[in-house]
Design a protein around this motif. Sequence first.
Motif, PDB file in Angstrom:
ATOM      1  N   ALA A 169     -37.316  93.644  46.348  1.00 14.97           N
ATOM      2  CA  ALA A 169     -38.185  93.609  45.493  1.00 14.97           C
ATOM      3  C   ALA A 169     -38.747  92.494  45.283  1.00 14.97           C
ATOM      4  O   ALA A 169     -39.881  92.125  44.809  1.00 14.97           O
ATOM      5  N   GLN A 172     -41.490  91.680  47.627  1.00 19.12           N
ATOM      6  CA  GLN A 172     -42.577  92.390  47.567  1.00 19.12           C
ATOM      7  C   GLN A 172     -43.413  91.995  46.374  1.00 19.12           C
ATOM      8  O   GLN A 172     -44.538  91.946  46.321  1.00 19.12           O
ATOM      9  N   GLN A 173     -42.869  91.592  45.194  1.00 20.82           N
ATOM     10  CA  GLN A 173     -43.297  90.873  44.164  1.00 20.82           C
ATOM     11  C   GLN A 173     -43.675  89.524  43.967  1.00 20.82           C
ATOM     12  O   GLN A 173     -44.420  89.081  43.015  1.00 20.82           O
ATOM     13  N   LEU A 180     -35.191  88.780  38.481  1.00 19.98           N
ATOM     14  CA  LEU A 180     -34.871  90.366  38.494  1.00 19.98           C
ATOM     15  C   LEU A 180     -33.539  90.725  38.190  1.00 19.98           C
ATOM     16  O   LEU A 180     -32.656  90.241  38.164  1.00 19.98           O
ATOM     17  N   HIS A 186     -33.435 101.216  38.086  1.00 23.18           N
ATOM     18  CA  HIS A 186     -34.447 100.722  38.129  1.00 23.18           C
ATOM     19  C   HIS A 186     -34.395  99.157  38.270  1.00 23.18           C
ATOM     20  O   HIS A 186     -33.595  98.555  37.646  1.00 23.18           O
ATOM     21  N   ILE A 187     -35.644  98.676  39.094  1.00 21.72           N
ATOM     22  CA  ILE A 187     -35.533  97.240  39.173  1.00 21.72           C
ATOM     23  C   ILE A 187     -36.438  96.591  38.252  1.00 21.72           C
ATOM     24  O   ILE A 187     -37.445  97.225  38.210  1.00 21.72           O
ATOM     25  N   HIS A 189     -38.526  93.264  36.070  1.00 22.13           N
ATOM     26  CA  HIS A 189     -38.779  91.757  36.116  1.00 22.13           C
ATOM     27  C   HIS A 189     -39.216  91.717  34.577  1.00 22.13           C
ATOM     28  O   HIS A 189     -40.289  91.958  34.007  1.00 22.13           O
ATOM     29  N   LEU A 194     -40.445  97.781  37.551  1.00 18.17           N
ATOM     30  CA  LEU A 194     -40.989  97.767  38.960  1.00 18.17           C
ATOM     31  C   LEU A 194     -40.725  99.115  39.672  1.00 18.17           C
ATOM     32  O   LEU A 194     -41.291  99.291  40.868  1.00 18.17           O
ATOM     33  N   SER A 199     -38.250 102.920  45.950  1.00 17.39           N
ATOM     34  CA  SER A 199     -39.476 102.254  46.258  1.00 17.39           C
ATOM     35  C   SER A 199     -39.183 100.913  47.195  1.00 17.39           C
ATOM     36  O   SER A 199     -40.047 100.288  47.918  1.00 17.39           O
ATOM     37  N   PHE A 200     -38.027 100.313  47.209  1.00 15.74           N
ATOM     38  CA  PHE A 200     -37.493  99.340  47.793  1.00 15.74           C
ATOM     39  C   PHE A 200     -36.404  99.537  49.205  1.00 15.74           C
ATOM     40  O   PHE A 200     -36.205  98.578  49.768  1.00 15.74           O
TER      41      PHE A 200
END
Length: 774
Positions: A169, A172-173, A180, A186-187, A189, A194, A199-200
């Motif tokens: 993550a 990607q960000q 993070l 859920h991840i 920030h 995110l 998603s990751f």
Amino acid sequence: MKRRTLIVSGLGAAGALVVGMCAAPPRSRLGRPNTLPTLDGQVGLNAWLKIAADGHVLLASPRSEMGQGAHTGLAQLVAEELDVPLARIELTEAGHDTIYGNVAASIGNLPFGPRDEGRLNVRLATWFGAKLGRELGLNVTGGSTSLPDAWEPLRLAAATARAQLLAAAAEQQGVKVEQLSIQAGHIRHGTQDLGHFGSFAASAAGRRVGSVSLKPRSEWRVIGQATPRVDLAGKVNGQARFGMDVREPGQLYAAVQHCPWLGGAMGPAQVDAVRALPGVVRVVAVPPMAGSQPAYAVVARTTWHALRAARALQVAWQPPANGGVDSAAITRELARQAQEAHASQGGFAFAEAGDAKAALATSGKRIQAVYTAPYLAHATLEPQTCTAQVRDGQVTVWAPTQLPSHARAAAARAAGVKPEAVTVHVTYLGGGFGRRLDVDFVAQATRVAAECGGAPVQLVWSREEDTTHDFYRPASAAVMEAGLDANGRPTALAITHAEDALYARWLERIEPERAGALELINRTAFLDSRLLAALRHPQDAPDKAASEGLFTHPYAFAAQRLAHVATRSGVPIGPWRAVGHSQHAFFIESFIDELAHAAQADPVAFRLSLLGGLPRHAAVLRRAAEAAGWGQPLPAGRARGVALHESVGSIVAQVAEVEKGETGPRVRRVVCAIDCGTVINPGQVARQMESAVIFGLTAALYGRIDIRAGRVQQQNFPDYPLLTLADTPVIDTYFIDSEAPPGGVGEAGLPPIAPAVGNAWFALTGERKRELPL
């Protein structure tokens, strides 16, 4: 050469290999991302965890769920380290990779007691046992080891996955990992969500993250909480699939009729009359398999038709030539052998200190007694069952088993294929208690299915077949002797007991090719001069399971000798809940109570005086006595009894309040204190203590299997009764705070209940019970 072959051969040939093996830590148990099969967008992060496309976490569970709550505990470990709600964790089957082997089970079989802790040979044996268990990879659910075994590797697998997801993550960000966090799967920030793990996951797979730290205890939010069971909904609404729930297209059903004599032989059957019955498809002769008696199986369209036809089948079974075994005669012979060996200091001494014989000879008072315990059946509420399909050289098995690796091997032998051609699906178990550590019913189902043209066949034993063809808890007899000085202080303890070598008989059935090698491995745990003596014997000595609970007692005696005489009764025996501790706790804790009475000492105070150097044991005993109101008046007609015992890595003390019933003791209340190290789920631990007390009380009050002329007399629950709700006492459980790693729970609460009740009965009536059942 295969790694495990190298190890086994090296044990007998090269001490240098042992030294080399012990010079490095056990191999990692994380495994590779591709260890688990991935479907429908799933991504494997290691051998234990997959991430689904919707962010759910799929946990590979190699342990069987038989009511003990293992699946819930495993999910809690992952939920803690991954910061994901339990509801978003789904359990999936682990497969046959050796990485799922139960290392804790290997260590749990080491023959050491609580006063051996810290010694060099114990540290070496534990280290070596962990390495060997990792290499052998035996996938087994037993010995209350599911959570102790998973404690480090599963948390590490989850923590590593957490680090990988955060690193993916962050990349990607375009932010730093430290910025993070993970909340509820859920991840985040800062305040920005995110997305969920899905998603990751693809980017996280295979990512190297360096060293990983586990959460400190101060940050735990899931471990230590009484969370609901993850299998609760399915068991309430009927979606949970037990062994007898398996339904496959075109499925047939089979029931068996075994030879009624233990040690009997196959005979001709009148199959034509049975084939003409409604619903019957065929009759299959089933030879002895994985320790079973010979049998005929009737295959039919429904379970009802199969059971009915199997009962109607007329078979000219051949009785054993020697007339068959007799349990009463076996018990007398066990007592005779124990007494003879005790007088001559024979048997294999699992524990020795000082000169017990000389100390006894000079004691002011000597107390001697003989204790006995009978054979017991497992009586799982779901009788033995397995569904198998043999088609196109492949075998598929659906089984409620505690030993999937050996179920696979048994099915392969029965079908004449390689193990790689067998797929085993482990269902929920309707009770295990050690019975499903055997695989006879898997071999039988596969043998029958091989005769049915590719159709899946579900084999179901009737209750009568289950009760009369079990692998029973061994009968046992022990000579207990101790000395007291003029002040009532113990001077010496000598115990000699006779019992069949349990592990040897079990290994012969489940590992016919490697029984000798595995027994050799079991004996390497001694790591001292006793090893050489042990290796001169065949498979019958020494056997840790046949003596555990006696040589592992916690009491300090300046001189002691605790020995086992290995016997071979001819009765099929196997692991039973708490194994040797189940009967030997009754022997030792009842006898300690006898010594307290002879010394005119309070039973609790007397025990505490012998627990010097074991503060955890003393704390458990004090807690149980305090919670039970020890020393305070009881209503007229009641008395208390106490017992303390350590097994499967946990220490339990119980105080039983007993009154006279119509036929013997009636237990009104049981207070239980336990130190099981770190408590993962206190609600589940309390339920397991209640379960163990009820199961143990059933055995203590009623349990016995009688065998006459080779035939088991008990058939069903009317003559093998279980404790009813009306006779179940109030059970209160108390925990001792501990930061030690988790110990076992499922069996630890069983051993103390029989002696606690027996000791209470003595306090109430003056009658000392030395024979089970009470």
